[in-house]
Write an enzyme that holds these catalytic residues in place. Structure first.
Site, PDB file in Angstrom:
ATOM      1  N   SER A   1      24.000  48.092  60.203  1.00 30.24           N
ATOM      2  CA  SER A   1      25.216  48.019  59.694  1.00 30.24           C
ATOM      3  C   SER A   1      25.949  48.788  61.031  1.00 30.24           C
ATOM      4  O   SER A   1      25.102  49.720  61.658  1.00 30.24           O
ATOM      5  CB  SER A   1      25.440  48.851  58.604  1.00 30.24           C
ATOM      6  OG  SER A   1      26.807  49.485  58.371  1.00 30.24           O
TER       7      SER A   1
ATOM      8  N   TYR B   1      23.449  55.123  51.948  1.00 31.71           N
ATOM      9  CA  TYR B   1      23.439  53.987  52.777  1.00 31.71           C
ATOM     10  C   TYR B   1      23.426  54.202  54.186  1.00 31.71           C
ATOM     11  O   TYR B   1      22.747  53.467  54.746  1.00 31.71           O
ATOM     12  CB  TYR B   1      24.830  53.232  52.412  1.00 31.71           C
ATOM     13  CG  TYR B   1      25.136  51.973  53.092  1.00 31.71           C
ATOM     14  CD1 TYR B   1      24.797  50.690  52.428  1.00 31.71           C
ATOM     15  CD2 TYR B   1      25.608  51.869  54.332  1.00 31.71           C
ATOM     16  CE1 TYR B   1      25.046  49.505  53.062  1.00 31.71           C
ATOM     17  CE2 TYR B   1      26.019  50.335  54.851  1.00 31.71           C
ATOM     18  CZ  TYR B   1      25.540  49.450  54.209  1.00 31.71           C
ATOM     19  OH  TYR B   1      25.782  48.311  54.694  1.00 31.71           O
TER      20      TYR B   1
HETATM   21  P1  NAD Z   1      26.360  40.762  49.131  1.00 28.06           P
HETATM   22  O1  NAD Z   1      26.461  41.697  47.900  1.00 28.06           O
HETATM   23  O2  NAD Z   1      27.328  39.514  49.332  1.00 28.06           O
HETATM   24  O3  NAD Z   1      24.826  40.053  49.165  1.00 28.06           O
HETATM   25  C1  NAD Z   1      23.843  41.175  48.870  1.00 28.06           C
HETATM   26  C2  NAD Z   1      22.758  40.125  48.501  1.00 28.06           C
HETATM   27  O4  NAD Z   1      21.511  41.080  48.239  1.00 28.06           O
HETATM   28  C3  NAD Z   1      22.728  38.951  47.397  1.00 28.06           C
HETATM   29  O5  NAD Z   1      22.149  38.088  47.571  1.00 28.06           O
HETATM   30  C4  NAD Z   1      22.150  39.988  46.299  1.00 28.06           C
HETATM   31  O6  NAD Z   1      22.001  38.889  45.104  1.00 28.06           O
HETATM   32  C5  NAD Z   1      21.084  40.521  46.916  1.00 28.06           C
HETATM   33  N1  NAD Z   1      20.643  41.399  46.309  1.00 28.06           N
HETATM   34  C6  NAD Z   1      21.071  42.709  45.810  1.00 28.06           C
HETATM   35  N2  NAD Z   1      20.457  43.463  45.068  1.00 28.06           N
HETATM   36  C7  NAD Z   1      18.912  43.105  45.336  1.00 28.06           C
HETATM   37  C8  NAD Z   1      17.938  43.434  45.074  1.00 28.06           C
HETATM   38  N3  NAD Z   1      17.504  44.395  44.282  1.00 28.06           N
HETATM   39  N4  NAD Z   1      16.608  42.448  45.245  1.00 28.06           N
HETATM   40  C9  NAD Z   1      16.967  41.208  45.847  1.00 28.06           C
HETATM   41  N5  NAD Z   1      18.261  40.955  46.177  1.00 28.06           N
HETATM   42  C10 NAD Z   1      19.011  41.927  45.789  1.00 28.06           C
HETATM   43  O7  NAD Z   1      26.389  41.514  50.354  1.00 28.06           O
HETATM   44  P2  NAD Z   1      26.629  41.304  52.030  1.00 28.06           P
HETATM   45  O8  NAD Z   1      27.728  42.061  52.539  1.00 28.06           O
HETATM   46  O9  NAD Z   1      26.348  39.878  52.209  1.00 28.06           O
HETATM   47  O10 NAD Z   1      25.250  42.528  52.614  1.00 28.06           O
HETATM   48  C11 NAD Z   1      24.230  41.782  53.164  1.00 28.06           C
HETATM   49  C12 NAD Z   1      23.954  42.797  53.927  1.00 28.06           C
HETATM   50  O11 NAD Z   1      24.661  43.241  54.842  1.00 28.06           O
HETATM   51  C13 NAD Z   1      23.360  44.213  53.524  1.00 28.06           C
HETATM   52  O12 NAD Z   1      22.225  44.540  54.000  1.00 28.06           O
HETATM   53  C14 NAD Z   1      24.574  45.216  53.782  1.00 28.06           C
HETATM   54  O13 NAD Z   1      24.150  46.612  53.952  1.00 28.06           O
HETATM   55  C15 NAD Z   1      24.711  44.535  55.251  1.00 28.06           C
HETATM   56  N6  NAD Z   1      26.291  44.822  55.820  1.00 28.06           N
HETATM   57  C16 NAD Z   1      27.215  44.592  55.073  1.00 28.06           C
HETATM   58  C17 NAD Z   1      28.542  44.770  55.500  1.00 28.06           C
HETATM   59  C18 NAD Z   1      29.777  44.224  54.822  1.00 28.06           C
HETATM   60  O14 NAD Z   1      30.714  44.644  55.291  1.00 28.06           O
HETATM   61  N7  NAD Z   1      29.656  43.272  53.946  1.00 28.06           N
HETATM   62  C19 NAD Z   1      28.549  45.319  56.643  1.00 28.06           C
HETATM   63  C20 NAD Z   1      27.505  45.940  57.518  1.00 28.06           C
HETATM   64  C21 NAD Z   1      26.194  45.662  56.987  1.00 28.06           C
END
Ligand code: NAD
Length: 251
Positions: free
Chosen positions: A133, A146
């Site tokens: 991130s 986080y």
């Molecule tokens: P999202 O909530 O759409 O997806 C999260 C995924 O993780 C889902 O498939 C969910 O079912 C799964 N998940 C959650 N808890 C779990 C568990 N205990 N065991 C197994 N699976 C689990 O979120 P996203 O934004 O697509 O996030 C994906 C990654 O991207 C994360 O690591 C997040 O930190 C990172 N990220 C997101 C952003 C953003 O702005 N959305 C920015 C930087 C980094």
């Protein structure tokens, strides 16, 4: 179809960035293994769409990870993408939430990686990609757990990259800025509370205020970069942390 014959496990791939990555890898012929929570019918539809298997393993549980990795079989590409957020001032941060965020965002990638590496070393080819991130490079208040995990994930990735540098296996982080997914939507109410702001203020004055492009990153933009890291031409990119953040960390 440059990924034909390759097997790819993408954690947290039932929504958001992970799902976009699964679609991108499937589009290039990879056999995709999904992981994550969600509605049963929606997951069944994803399995059909991507000709994929799915594991609903809770990645905060090391035994569940071991079981998933054993049942899934050897993989050539591992994308550690599942992650969660919790927003609260440090003195009010629930210790059990701290433990959960560390377990999912940092400890789970350690376990999946240690299970996946022996096969990659044996075949002399592998791709380890960790979704970090912008918060791996910089911090925002109220996200202590986080930010700690994402900074930690970069250190972990660099270490693994060095250990595997001469094996044909690369390890890199991708660090998105704000991407419009459920992870962002779900943190808006707590951010409103923590900062005393309205929903629009959180979106425009907290989230997009960070990104000079003034637009959210799209999941497919992050997925395209993961796909690039899987190409042969990316074989010398290892131990890196690639920003896709609309200029956020350039400031
Ligand atoms: P999202 O909530 O759409 O997806 C999260 C995924 O993780 C889902 O498939 C969910 O079912 C799964 N998940 C959650 N808890 C779990 C568990 N205990 N065991 C197994 N699976 C689990 O979120 P996203 O934004 O697509 O996030 C994906 C990654 O991207 C994360 O690591 C997040 O930190 C990172 N990220 C997101 C952003 C953003 O702005 N959305 C920015 C930087 C980094």
């Amino acid at each position: 179809m440059f990924l034909s014959g390759k097997r790819a496990l993408i954690t947290g791939s039932t929504s958001g960035i992970g799902l976009a990555m699964a679609r991108a890898l499937h589009g290039e012929g990879a056999e995709v293994i999904l992981n994550g929570f969600g509605d049963e019918a929606e997951i069944a539809a994803l399995r059909d769409e991507l000709s994929a298997t799915h594991f609903g393993a809770d990645l905060t549980d090391a035994d569940a990870i071991a079981e998933m990795m054993s049942e899934a079989g050897p993989v050539d590409i591992l994308i550690n993408n599942a992650g969660m957020q919790h927003v609260a001032p440090v003195e009010e941060f629930p210790p059990e939430k701290w433990d959960q965020v560390i377990a999912l965002n940092l400890t789970a990638p350690f376990h999946t990686t240690r299970h996946a590496v022996p096969h990659m070393k044996k075949t002399g080819w592998g791709r380890l990609i960790n979704t970090a991130s912008a918060h791996s490079l910089t911090a925002s208040p109220f996200k202590s757990a986080y930010n700690a995990t994402k900074h930690g994930l970069v250190g972990f990735t660099k270490t693994v990259a060095l250990e595997l540098a001469q094996t044909g296996v690369t390890a890199n982080c991708i660090s998105p800025g704000y991407v419009w997914t459920t992870l962002i939507e779900n943190q808006i109410p707590d951010t409103m509370k923590a900062r005393g702001l309205t929903r629009d203020q959180v979106i425009n004055d907290v989230l997009l205020a960070k990104q000079p492009t003034k637009r959210f990153v799209q999941p497919h933009e992050v997925a395209a970069f993961a796909l690039f890291l899987c190409q042969e031409e990316a074989g010398n990119i290892t131990g890196s942390n690639q920003s896709i953040d609309g200029g956020w960390t350039a400031e």
